[in-house]
Design a protein around this motif. Sequence first.
Motif, PDB file in Angstrom:
ATOM      1  N   UNK A  11       0.834  -1.205   0.000  1.00 10.13           N
ATOM      2  CA  UNK A  11       0.000   0.000   0.000  1.00 10.13           C
ATOM      3  C   UNK A  11       0.873   1.262   0.000  1.00 10.13           C
ATOM      4  N   UNK A  12       1.923   1.278   0.779  1.00  8.40           N
ATOM      5  CA  UNK A  12       2.842   2.413   0.817  1.00  8.40           C
ATOM      6  C   UNK A  12       3.537   2.613  -0.520  1.00  8.40           C
ATOM      7  N   UNK A  13       3.990   1.541  -1.152  1.00  6.40           N
ATOM      8  CA  UNK A  13       4.647   1.630  -2.454  1.00  6.40           C
ATOM      9  C   UNK A  13       3.667   2.133  -3.515  1.00  6.40           C
ATOM     10  N   UNK A  14       2.430   1.681  -3.463  1.00  6.40           N
ATOM     11  CA  UNK A  14       1.415   2.126  -4.420  1.00  6.40           C
ATOM     12  C   UNK A  14       1.107   3.608  -4.219  1.00  6.40           C
ATOM     13  N   UNK A  15       1.005   4.044  -2.979  1.00 10.05           N
ATOM     14  CA  UNK A  15       0.741   5.454  -2.697  1.00 10.05           C
ATOM     15  C   UNK A  15       1.909   6.308  -3.182  1.00 10.05           C
ATOM     16  N   UNK A  22       1.518  11.694 -10.194  1.00  9.23           N
ATOM     17  CA  UNK A  22       0.776  12.954 -10.170  1.00  9.23           C
ATOM     18  C   UNK A  22       1.705  14.160 -10.258  1.00  9.23           C
ATOM     19  N   UNK A  23       2.830  14.111  -9.575  1.00 10.62           N
ATOM     20  CA  UNK A  23       3.780  15.223  -9.630  1.00 10.62           C
ATOM     21  C   UNK A  23       4.335  15.366 -11.044  1.00 10.62           C
ATOM     22  N   UNK A  24       4.714  14.272 -11.665  1.00  6.59           N
ATOM     23  CA  UNK A  24       5.270  14.320 -13.020  1.00  6.59           C
ATOM     24  C   UNK A  24       4.213  14.789 -14.018  1.00  6.59           C
TER      25      UNK A  24
END
Length: 124
Positions: A11-15, A22-24
Amino acid sequence: MNSKVFRLIVLGAAAYALFVFLVISFYPDKPENMDWQDREQYNKVQITKLRLGSTREEVLALLGSPDITEAKLENSTTIQVMFYRTQHVRADGLTTQDECTPLLFENEQLIAWGEGAYQSYLNS
């Protein structure tokens, strides 16, 4: 308990992956924010995309502010040359005309670029 830890890691890796995506996607890199080496490469690539007849505003939107600019008014015709850094010559902390590609505009329209464009500007 191991499956719970594994799920949290996934879950952390997916987030994190979603955040990076989103930033890119939504934070475009502006020429003004680049270091000089990246800006040189960016300018070289973008100049190859130029078309004769492009407006000055279109070029500014694509390349950002020029490193050097000159202009003159001749017989009610505005002639402007904008220089964009495209090659490193010497490490002196300054951007000089020999490190730039000139873009020549006549009445806000791109009519030429490259060394011949600047010579045309000087001779007009």
